[in-house]
Design an enzyme around this catalytic site. Structure first.
Site, PDB file in Angstrom:
ATOM      1  N   HIS A  88      51.436  48.124  37.635  1.00  0.00           N
ATOM      2  CA  HIS A  88      51.941  46.800  37.246  1.00  0.00           C
ATOM      3  C   HIS A  88      52.823  46.173  38.329  1.00  0.00           C
ATOM      4  CE1 HIS A  88      51.251  47.802  32.700  1.00  0.00           C
ATOM      5  NE2 HIS A  88      50.138  47.465  33.321  1.00  0.00           N
ATOM      6  N   CYS A  99      52.766  36.540  48.278  1.00  0.00           N
ATOM      7  CA  CYS A  99      52.519  35.133  48.627  1.00  0.00           C
ATOM      8  C   CYS A  99      51.125  34.761  48.129  1.00  0.00           C
ATOM      9  CB  CYS A  99      52.608  34.934  50.143  1.00  0.00           C
ATOM     10  SG  CYS A  99      52.232  33.221  50.589  1.00  0.00           S
ATOM     11  N   LEU A 159      60.205  59.766  23.456  1.00  0.00           N
ATOM     12  CA  LEU A 159      61.360  59.849  22.568  1.00  0.00           C
ATOM     13  C   LEU A 159      60.926  59.998  21.109  1.00  0.00           C
ATOM     14  CD1 LEU A 159      64.423  59.763  22.841  1.00  0.00           C
ATOM     15  CD2 LEU A 159      64.336  57.307  22.448  1.00  0.00           C
ATOM     16  N   GLU A 160      59.874  59.255  20.771  1.00  0.00           N
ATOM     17  CA  GLU A 160      59.331  59.343  19.406  1.00  0.00           C
ATOM     18  C   GLU A 160      57.815  59.211  19.497  1.00  0.00           C
ATOM     19  OE1 GLU A 160      60.132  54.616  18.543  1.00  0.00           O
ATOM     20  OE2 GLU A 160      61.650  56.116  18.036  1.00  0.00           O
TER      21      GLU A 160
HETATM   22  C1  BJW Z   1      61.728  57.039  25.829  1.00  0.00           C
HETATM   23  C2  BJW Z   1      63.070  57.046  26.147  1.00  0.00           C
HETATM   24  C3  BJW Z   1      63.587  58.217  26.735  1.00  0.00           C
HETATM   25  C4  BJW Z   1      62.612  55.130  25.261  1.00  0.00           C
HETATM   26  N1  BJW Z   1      62.777  59.238  26.974  1.00  0.00           N
HETATM   27  N2  BJW Z   1      60.944  58.078  26.068  1.00  0.00           N
HETATM   28  C5  BJW Z   1      42.372  45.770  24.847  1.00  0.00           C
HETATM   29  C6  BJW Z   1      42.771  45.487  23.560  1.00  0.00           C
HETATM   30  C7  BJW Z   1      43.698  44.487  23.321  1.00  0.00           C
HETATM   31  C8  BJW Z   1      44.265  43.746  24.365  1.00  0.00           C
HETATM   32  C9  BJW Z   1      43.863  44.021  25.644  1.00  0.00           C
HETATM   33  C10 BJW Z   1      42.927  45.017  25.868  1.00  0.00           C
HETATM   34  N3  BJW Z   1      42.721  45.093  27.212  1.00  0.00           N
HETATM   35  C11 BJW Z   1      43.523  44.185  27.820  1.00  0.00           C
HETATM   36  C12 BJW Z   1      44.230  43.509  26.892  1.00  0.00           C
HETATM   37  C13 BJW Z   1      45.204  42.425  27.164  1.00  0.00           C
HETATM   38  C14 BJW Z   1      46.566  42.873  27.610  1.00  0.00           C
HETATM   39  C15 BJW Z   1      47.190  43.779  26.561  1.00  0.00           C
HETATM   40  O1  BJW Z   1      47.248  44.984  26.688  1.00  0.00           O
HETATM   41  N4  BJW Z   1      47.746  43.189  25.520  1.00  0.00           N
HETATM   42  C16 BJW Z   1      48.454  43.960  24.497  1.00  0.00           C
HETATM   43  C17 BJW Z   1      49.599  43.147  23.987  1.00  0.00           C
HETATM   44  C18 BJW Z   1      47.496  44.413  23.430  1.00  0.00           C
HETATM   45  N5  BJW Z   1      46.533  43.536  28.896  1.00  0.00           N
HETATM   46  C19 BJW Z   1      46.536  42.863  30.045  1.00  0.00           C
HETATM   47  O2  BJW Z   1      46.510  41.655  30.068  1.00  0.00           O
HETATM   48  C20 BJW Z   1      46.520  43.652  31.343  1.00  0.00           C
HETATM   49  N6  BJW Z   1      45.440  43.217  32.170  1.00  0.00           N
HETATM   50  C21 BJW Z   1      44.185  43.522  31.886  1.00  0.00           C
HETATM   51  O3  BJW Z   1      43.889  44.185  30.911  1.00  0.00           O
HETATM   52  O4  BJW Z   1      43.249  43.067  32.805  1.00  0.00           O
HETATM   53  C22 BJW Z   1      41.844  43.256  32.512  1.00  0.00           C
HETATM   54  C23 BJW Z   1      41.344  44.676  32.656  1.00  0.00           C
HETATM   55  C24 BJW Z   1      40.367  45.150  31.812  1.00  0.00           C
HETATM   56  C25 BJW Z   1      39.884  46.445  31.932  1.00  0.00           C
HETATM   57  C26 BJW Z   1      40.344  47.271  32.929  1.00  0.00           C
HETATM   58  C27 BJW Z   1      41.299  46.798  33.782  1.00  0.00           C
HETATM   59  C28 BJW Z   1      41.805  45.522  33.623  1.00  0.00           C
HETATM   60  C29 BJW Z   1      47.825  43.433  32.116  1.00  0.00           C
HETATM   61  C30 BJW Z   1      49.016  44.019  31.446  1.00  0.00           C
HETATM   62  C31 BJW Z   1      50.284  43.681  32.225  1.00  0.00           C
HETATM   63  C32 BJW Z   1      51.552  44.199  31.557  1.00  0.00           C
HETATM   64  N7  BJW Z   1      52.673  43.688  32.227  1.00  0.00           N
HETATM   65  C33 BJW Z   1      54.025  44.145  31.836  1.00  0.00           C
HETATM   66  C34 BJW Z   1      55.055  43.372  32.683  1.00  0.00           C
HETATM   67  C35 BJW Z   1      55.009  43.896  34.133  1.00  0.00           C
HETATM   68  C36 BJW Z   1      56.116  43.377  34.963  1.00  0.00           C
HETATM   69  C37 BJW Z   1      57.492  43.634  34.388  1.00  0.00           C
HETATM   70  O5  BJW Z   1      57.989  44.780  34.373  1.00  0.00           O
HETATM   71  O6  BJW Z   1      58.095  42.647  33.950  1.00  0.00           O
HETATM   72  O7  BJW Z   1      54.149  45.552  32.049  1.00  0.00           O
HETATM   73  S1  BJW Z   1      54.342  43.968  30.081  1.00  0.00           S
HETATM   74  C38 BJW Z   1      55.311  45.451  29.950  1.00  0.00           C
HETATM   75  O8  BJW Z   1      54.631  46.419  29.089  1.00  0.00           O
HETATM   76  C39 BJW Z   1      55.307  46.074  31.355  1.00  0.00           C
HETATM   77  C40 BJW Z   1      55.143  47.543  31.029  1.00  0.00           C
HETATM   78  O9  BJW Z   1      54.670  48.233  32.185  1.00  0.00           O
HETATM   79  C41 BJW Z   1      54.180  47.525  29.881  1.00  0.00           C
HETATM   80  C42 BJW Z   1      54.186  48.789  29.061  1.00  0.00           C
HETATM   81  O10 BJW Z   1      55.431  49.012  28.482  1.00  0.00           O
HETATM   82  P1  BJW Z   1      55.990  50.503  28.328  1.00  0.00           P
HETATM   83  O11 BJW Z   1      56.255  51.068  29.665  1.00  0.00           O
HETATM   84  O12 BJW Z   1      55.116  51.284  27.447  1.00  0.00           O
HETATM   85  O13 BJW Z   1      57.415  50.221  27.651  1.00  0.00           O
HETATM   86  P2  BJW Z   1      57.785  50.087  26.082  1.00  0.00           P
HETATM   87  O14 BJW Z   1      59.117  49.473  26.012  1.00  0.00           O
HETATM   88  O15 BJW Z   1      56.689  49.436  25.334  1.00  0.00           O
HETATM   89  O16 BJW Z   1      57.841  51.594  25.563  1.00  0.00           O
HETATM   90  C43 BJW Z   1      58.848  52.477  25.995  1.00  0.00           C
HETATM   91  C44 BJW Z   1      58.631  53.831  25.303  1.00  0.00           C
HETATM   92  O17 BJW Z   1      59.576  54.763  25.825  1.00  0.00           O
HETATM   93  C45 BJW Z   1      58.818  53.811  23.775  1.00  0.00           C
HETATM   94  O18 BJW Z   1      57.746  54.506  23.152  1.00  0.00           O
HETATM   95  C46 BJW Z   1      60.146  54.569  23.567  1.00  0.00           C
HETATM   96  O19 BJW Z   1      60.171  55.329  22.362  1.00  0.00           O
HETATM   97  C47 BJW Z   1      60.162  55.478  24.758  1.00  0.00           C
HETATM   98  N8  BJW Z   1      61.510  55.866  25.209  1.00  0.00           N
HETATM   99  N9  BJW Z   1      63.674  55.870  25.718  1.00  0.00           N
HETATM  100  C48 BJW Z   1      61.499  59.171  26.587  1.00  0.00           C
HETATM  101  N10 BJW Z   1      64.949  58.326  27.042  1.00  0.00           N
END
Ligand code: BJW
Length: 234
Positions: free
Chosen positions: A109, A117, A202-203
């Site tokens: 990501h 750019c 975490l969960e």
């Molecule tokens: C702990 C802890 C501790 C806390 N110890 N654990 C299929 C179905 C439906 C939708 C789609 C699909 N395919 C694509 C989509 C669309 C979309 C999507 O997924 N939408 C969803 C809402 C459903 N995806 C996209 O648009 C992606 N592009 C794409 O798919 O292109 C086409 C393609 C097709 C096929 C192959 C390849 C490509 C792009 C997604 C871009 C996401 N961008 C972000 C922002 C990035 C920049 C930034 O940082 O600002 O990425 S959104 C945000 O979410 C960020 C993260 O990387 C991402 C994931 O979040 P993450 O890391 O899981 O964080 P949390 O907060 O959700 O979870 C934290 C976890 O940690 C929790 O479980 C806690 O319990 C735990 N935790 N403390 C251990 N101490």
């Protein structure tokens, strides 16, 4: 040992939580304070670039003030000592894996400390703000954007990630909610490919049922324990 030669580790925001970086979807996380559509989509950036630049400028500044935690350090140790294949695929835009010393890392990501750019398509290491529209060091256009992947954009290095998954014997997911694709689909891909799967979170996450084993607890405890187990030093 031979059957666990190649490993793919997926990390998410949870691995950096104990370093003081906000996760996205936990209570009090980034999506409680900001609307996803405003700050993490190309459409939001088109509507209000200054709002988006401020959001990322603040996070770029903050990330430079925090340090890797024992989970990043344990994965860096795994990277140094594991003689088989390893790819750490991180969804995180921070540089804490690298600062802990890991080198086999892919930022699917993007990265906060990089500016893209859209005019000349070059990337530049960037530590300061982008809100004041600095010139691109390559083409001088004033259009630099955060080098991150927003919803609707294609994540980076997917070919390399899928190639690593195809030859892996173990898939481990750490600190991710499994809410965002394509990363959320890696565990089902891994199952179809017949490898072992382990979740450290975490969960229990949305996709926990896909994993052969799920361990619950903070990454700073679970990851060093798992690395010790794997390296036989526990
Ligand atoms: C702990 C802890 C501790 C806390 N110890 N654990 C299929 C179905 C439906 C939708 C789609 C699909 N395919 C694509 C989509 C669309 C979309 C999507 O997924 N939408 C969803 C809402 C459903 N995806 C996209 O648009 C992606 N592009 C794409 O798919 O292109 C086409 C393609 C097709 C096929 C192959 C390849 C490509 C792009 C997604 C871009 C996401 N961008 C972000 C922002 C990035 C920049 C930034 O940082 O600002 O990425 S959104 C945000 O979410 C960020 C993260 O990387 C991402 C994931 O979040 P993450 O890391 O899981 O964080 P949390 O907060 O959700 O979870 C934290 C976890 O940690 C929790 O479980 C806690 O319990 C735990 N935790 N403390 C251990 N101490």
């Amino acid at each position: 040992m031979a059957e666990l030669r190649n490993i793919v580790v997926l990390t998410g925001a949870g691995i950096s939580a104990e370093s003081g970086i906000d996760t996205f979807r936990d209570a009090g996380g980034l999506w409680d304070k900001h609307r996803v559509e405003d700050v993490a989509t190309p459409q939001g950036y088109e509507r209000d670039p200054a709002l988006v630049q401020r959001f990322y400028d603040a996070r770029r500044e903050a990330v430079q003030k925090v340090a890797p935690n024992p989970a990043h350090e344990a994965l860096a140790r795994l990277d140094r000592e594991w003689e088989g294949g390893l790819l750490i695929v991180t969804q995180n835009v921070d540089d804490l894996h690298e600062r802990a010393g890991a080198s086999r890392v892919v930022h699917m990501h993007g990265e906060l400390l990089s500016a893209l750019c859209p005019i000349c398509e070059r990337r530049h290491r960037w530590t300061g703000p982008l809100i004041d529209r600095p010139e691109c060091p390559s083409c001088e256009a004033r259009s630099l954007r955060p080098d991150v992947v927003w919803f609707g954009e294609m994540p980076y290095q997917m070919d390399r990630i899928y190639a690593a998954l195809r030859s892996a014997h173990l898939f481990v997911s750490i600190g991710t909610s499994g809410a965002v694709y394509p990363a959320a689909g890696f565990v089902s891909d891994a199952r179809e490919l017949g490898m072992k799967t382990l979740e450290l979170n975490l969960e229990r996450s949305e996709g926990s049922h896909w994993f052969h084993e799920s361990r619950e607890g903070p990454a700073g405890k679970l990851v060093p324990e798992w690395v010790d187990e794997l390296l036989g030093t526990g």
